[in-house]
Design a protein around this motif. Sequence first.
Motif, PDB file in Angstrom:
ATOM      1  N   ASP A 148       4.240  -4.981  -7.059  1.00 48.81           N
ATOM      2  CA  ASP A 148       2.656  -5.522  -7.028  1.00 48.81           C
ATOM      3  C   ASP A 148       2.424  -6.838  -7.225  1.00 48.81           C
ATOM      4  OD1 ASP A 148       3.482  -4.943  -9.574  1.00 48.81           O
ATOM      5  OD2 ASP A 148       1.810  -3.480 -10.155  1.00 48.81           O
TER       6      ASP A 148
ATOM      7  N   GLU B 151       1.469   1.741  -3.770  1.00 43.52           N
ATOM      8  CA  GLU B 151       0.089   2.174  -4.201  1.00 43.52           C
ATOM      9  C   GLU B 151      -0.253   3.645  -4.214  1.00 43.52           C
ATOM     10  OE1 GLU B 151      -3.370   1.927  -6.348  1.00 43.52           O
ATOM     11  OE2 GLU B 151      -1.716   0.501  -6.417  1.00 43.52           O
TER      12      GLU B 151
ATOM     13  N   ARG C 257      -0.040   6.711  -6.912  1.00 40.93           N
ATOM     14  CA  ARG C 257      -1.275   7.513  -6.870  1.00 40.93           C
ATOM     15  C   ARG C 257      -1.174   8.927  -6.789  1.00 40.93           C
ATOM     16  NH1 ARG C 257      -6.737   5.960  -4.019  1.00 40.93           N
ATOM     17  NH2 ARG C 257      -6.061   3.762  -4.783  1.00 40.93           N
TER      18      ARG C 257
ATOM     19  N   GLN D 204       0.826  -1.121   0.020  1.00 43.89           N
ATOM     20  CA  GLN D 204       0.043   0.115   0.050  1.00 43.89           C
ATOM     21  C   GLN D 204       0.960   1.317   0.200  1.00 43.89           C
ATOM     22  OE1 GLN D 204      -2.774   0.219  -0.816  1.00 43.89           O
ATOM     23  NE2 GLN D 204      -4.198  -1.169   0.050  1.00 43.89           N
TER      24      GLN D 204
END
Length: 474
Positions: free
Chosen positions: A196, A177, A181, A174
């Motif tokens: 990932d 991620e 983002r 995370q």
Amino acid sequence: MATDQNAIFNEMLNGQEVRAAYQSLEKWHNAMPLDLRSLKQSEAEALFRRVGITFAVYGEGGDPERLIPFDMFPRVFTDGEWRKLDRGIRQRAAALNAFLADVYDRREIIRAGRIPEHLVVQNEAYEKAAIGFRPPKGVYSHIVGIDLVRTGPDQFYVLEDNCRTPSGVSYMLQNREIMMRMFPQLFIENRIAPVDNYAQMLRKTLASVAPQKCDGEPNIVILTPGQFNSAYYEHSFLADMMGVELVEGQDLFVEGDFVWMKTTEGPKKVDVIYRRIDDAFIDPLCFRPDSMLGVPGLMSVYRSGGVNICSCPGAGVADDKAVYTFVPEMIRFYLGEEPILDNVPTWQCAKTDDCKYVLEHLSELVVKEVHGSGGYGMLVGPKADASTIEAFAAKIREKPHNYIAQPTLALSACPTFVEEGIAPRHVDLRPYCLVGEKIELVPGGLTRVALTEGSLVVNSSQGGGVKDTWVLAE
């Protein structure tokens, strides 16, 4: 090896010069206005809260869904640095599994006098129920978390091994991620190795160790203690990522030679259980009879080849902090190789001379409980006052076999966002090594950071934070 602030290796700076691996991040940081940084930090916290990335600490009041502080400044390894770590981690995972296979069978390393018998057979993590049983593919510890610290450009030390149920991989995934983002341009400008595919690798690893009685595609489940467990978010996250069922003990039952899962369409056979509960609670007919978390009869099915439990009950004897001191010897004994990664020099308080030295030098050492975790039950001598040291000395005198001691290493420091900009903070690293038909790991891991200036304690339960870990591809 005592901590010397002037000797601390700064992973970003060589004197006043920015190391090549960090130059793009230096430009990124300099170009980011303070108000934008604050906005991005709030955005990251909101994302963590929205997707449920929280943890709890047993026995504490306050927020039951606490956020682990996330630092947006990534930690960077070059491809060459990672190659050494990758080789060393694979080597260590292979030796730990060879040790487990041996001590639950012929105990050749004990008979050869390379490790004291009492450290193994009298260890509380040594499970008699596993003696004489060989799990599928001979793998005992399927997910090995190796905690590493750095003290120089080429010097890494293994702090400890985690062979049972190492946590934190959800934060590794995370962290990446959320960074992708929030700062997509960074990933366009830098060749960063991906992490990932970890969930797919984990599922493939678990499927590769399906039991002998499995026909066709194995049915894999994650066994959790439930929503009140501090790592429950991770259990549900991994189940979603792998596309497998998240179950509690009450969702499973034993009938005949197999384990079954209750579903709305009737019982469904389970082949591989990735368990995230402790040994003692796995099966009330074999371990703690008062356990409400496990599955009665599970160990009988496991031993008969009807199901595989990952990691195997009893794997914890390999990550005991007293056994840790013998891992380099395991590598030489089982693999015929010299260790690629060094252990931290360690004194065993169970030894009279070692204990005497430790008691005389408590103010200089880090002392840990043999079975401790999460930063609890430890003394950081240079940071402790006289009364704390004396109280800890009394504990050691009472149960010397319960403690080991190590020097306070000059842990490397990584740039970390603070109010006035960036400042160096101490870090460690936990890569996750998967062991099945083959041994593999994603390039990176969980970097934990001690957010308090001068602190060496990175554990989230003790106020530490996390950050994204980059491996720059060639």
